[in-house]
Design a protein around this motif. Structure first.
Motif, short mmCIF file in Angstrom:
data_model
loop_
_atom_site.label_atom_id
_atom_site.label_comp_id
_atom_site.label_asym_id
_atom_site.label_seq_id
_atom_site.Cartn_x
_atom_site.Cartn_y
_atom_site.Cartn_z
N LEU A 50 -5.37 -32.71 -17.11
CA LEU A 50 -4.33 -32.24 -16.18
C LEU A 50 -4.86 -31.04 -15.40
O LEU A 50 -5.25 -30.03 -15.99
N ARG A 52 -3.83 -28.21 -12.70
CA ARG A 52 -2.65 -27.52 -12.17
C ARG A 52 -3.07 -26.72 -10.93
O ARG A 52 -3.83 -25.76 -11.04
N ASP A 94 0.78 -36.37 -9.84
CA ASP A 94 2.01 -36.50 -10.62
C ASP A 94 3.16 -35.81 -9.88
O ASP A 94 4.21 -36.40 -9.65
N LEU A 103 0.81 -30.92 -10.01
CA LEU A 103 0.18 -31.49 -11.19
C LEU A 103 -0.61 -32.73 -10.80
O LEU A 103 -0.07 -33.66 -10.20
N HIS A 144 5.48 -41.02 -16.95
CA HIS A 144 5.59 -39.58 -16.70
C HIS A 144 7.05 -39.14 -16.69
O HIS A 144 7.34 -37.95 -16.85
N ASN A 146 8.96 -38.75 -14.31
CA ASN A 146 9.08 -37.73 -13.26
C ASN A 146 10.01 -38.22 -12.15
O ASN A 146 9.60 -38.47 -11.02
N LYS A 171 8.88 -30.53 -19.39
CA LYS A 171 7.60 -29.89 -19.69
C LYS A 171 6.64 -30.02 -18.53
O LYS A 171 5.86 -29.10 -18.25
N LEU A 172 6.70 -31.15 -17.82
CA LEU A 172 5.81 -31.40 -16.69
C LEU A 172 6.62 -32.04 -15.57
O LEU A 172 7.10 -33.16 -15.72
N GLU A 343 6.81 -37.36 -20.57
CA GLU A 343 5.39 -37.78 -20.67
C GLU A 343 5.14 -38.62 -21.92
O GLU A 343 4.46 -38.20 -22.88
N MET A 363 -1.85 -30.30 -21.73
CA MET A 363 -0.48 -30.19 -21.23
C MET A 363 0.26 -28.97 -21.74
O MET A 363 1.34 -28.65 -21.25
#
Length: 378
Positions: A50, A52, A94, A103, A144, A146, A171-172, A343, A363
């Protein structure tokens, strides 16, 4: 200024490496990424790291330096990653947040403490290589969560939900949250037809944040491929009274009594705290089961009578039983988990301890798994 936060509703941006050659002078900016904090001894292959992107943590990094952005989403076409030899790497965007943290998952061919990859960006008229991603080529499914239930692997085992919806409490990026109610949960298609490794070898992982303690009468299934606890095929992973139960194809009573006269299966101490996130990894290798909480392997308190997994054609469900042949609208499974999930993954094989720990570390909150050099001209 309006905050831009974009995650594609029809699927995340998957960009595949090709025969493209990076000519550094054609790109405005670059920075290096290293992994000196990787704690394992094993050389990891095809590891999804990952990355960032954040102006506050990468010196001299600015979203203004991207020069080929989509007019609607702001997602750039001019982003590339290479290894130390200059080979272009596969990646997936992501989350894109041009006023905060973005991300990006990058498939690193080999990862050790000395691995270095580089990011390049800032090129007019660059074209995004939007292809079916190979970032997750070794996985049965990667969700994901997301803002949608799409699977990022080539298998496209996209999910459906009852009583669950997208949330910014994650979390993400984003996550999915649901309440404890009969029939509620997330259902994804069976992965039997796409599994290449033996059925009884499988690794599952995800982030879980319960809304309560989980000590309810109905045992909350975290992952499940059974339509009921007495099914003699599939598997179920459930939380009950401070324990995590991992049961194979054997049926039995609910997760209430430790064997040998009670339930057959692996059991691990697992304290769920309302409102707190835990990353859970379960590695099933025939009759052996290993469990990791936040990247740390746990010691089993029972390993009695576990029977290995068999293919059963059922859905892969989160937060309840699999619905089987029942229409989702009529599904009334009672093994519901309430809270938030993020995730989730199913890996086609048994993750090593080093890889299971690294997948959490990349992560983890405040992670130093990846270190970033200052951005500048190539």
């Amino acid at each position: 200024m309006k905050r831009l936060f974009f995650a594609l509703s029809l699927g995340l941006v998957a960009c595949a490496a090709s025969a493209e050659t990076i000519v550094p002078a054609e790109w405005a900016k670059t920075f290096d990424i290293t992994f000196s904090c990787y704690a394992g001894k094993e050389t990891l292959t095809d590891f999804p790291a990952l990355v960032r992107l954040n102006m506050s943590t990468i010196a001299n990094f600015s979203y203004d330096d991207f020069l080929a952005k989509d007019a609607t989403s702001g997602i750039p076409a001019d982003l590339r990653f290479t290894d130390a030899l200059g080979t272009v790497l596969d990646y997936e965007i992501d989350t894109w947040n041009a006023e905060g943290e973005s991300l990006v998952w990058v498939r690193v061919p080999t990862l050790t403490k000395t691995t270095k990859i580089s990011a390049y960006y800032g090129k007019l008229n660059a074209t995004a290589q939007a292809n079916e991603s190979t970032v997750w080529k070794d996985y049965l499914g990667v969700w994901h969560l997301n803002g949608n239930l799409n699977d990022s692997t080539p298998h496209k085992l996209n999910g459906e939900q009852k009583g669950w919806s997208a949330t910014d409490t994650a979390k993400l990026g984003k996550a999915y949250a649901g309440t404890r109610a009969q029939g509620n949960g997330i259902q994804t298609p069976s992965f039997d037809s796409v599994k290449e490794k033996a059925e009884e070898i499988l690794s599952l992982s995800g982030w879980f944040c319960p809304s309560g303690t989980g000590d309810e009468e109905n045992d909350g299934r975290l992952f499940c491929r059974k339509t009921g606890y007495k099914n003699t095929v599939g598997f179920d992973i459930a939380y009950k009274n401070g324990n995590l139960w991992v049961r194979g194809k054997n049926g039995g009573d609910k997760c209430t009594t430790l064997g040998p006269t009670g339930n057959a299966g692996w059991v691990f101490k697992y304290t769920m705290t309302a409102g707190e996130w835990t990353h859970l990894t379960v590695v099933i290798n025939n009759l052996d089961v290993r469990v990791f909480y936040n990247g740390v392997e746990q010691k089993a308190i029972q390993s009695t009578g576990f029977q290995s997994i068999t293919a059963n054609g059922q859905q892969f469900a989160f937060a309840n039983y699999a619905r089987g042949n029942t229409a989702l609208s009529n599904f009334a499974g009672k093994a519901y988990f309430g809270g938030t999930i993020d995730e989730t993954r199913a890996y086609d094989g048994a993750l090593s301890a080093d890889r299971a720990t690294a997948e959490y570390a990349t992560m983890a909150p405040g992670s130093t798994f990846a270190s970033y050099g200052a951005a500048g001209a190539p």
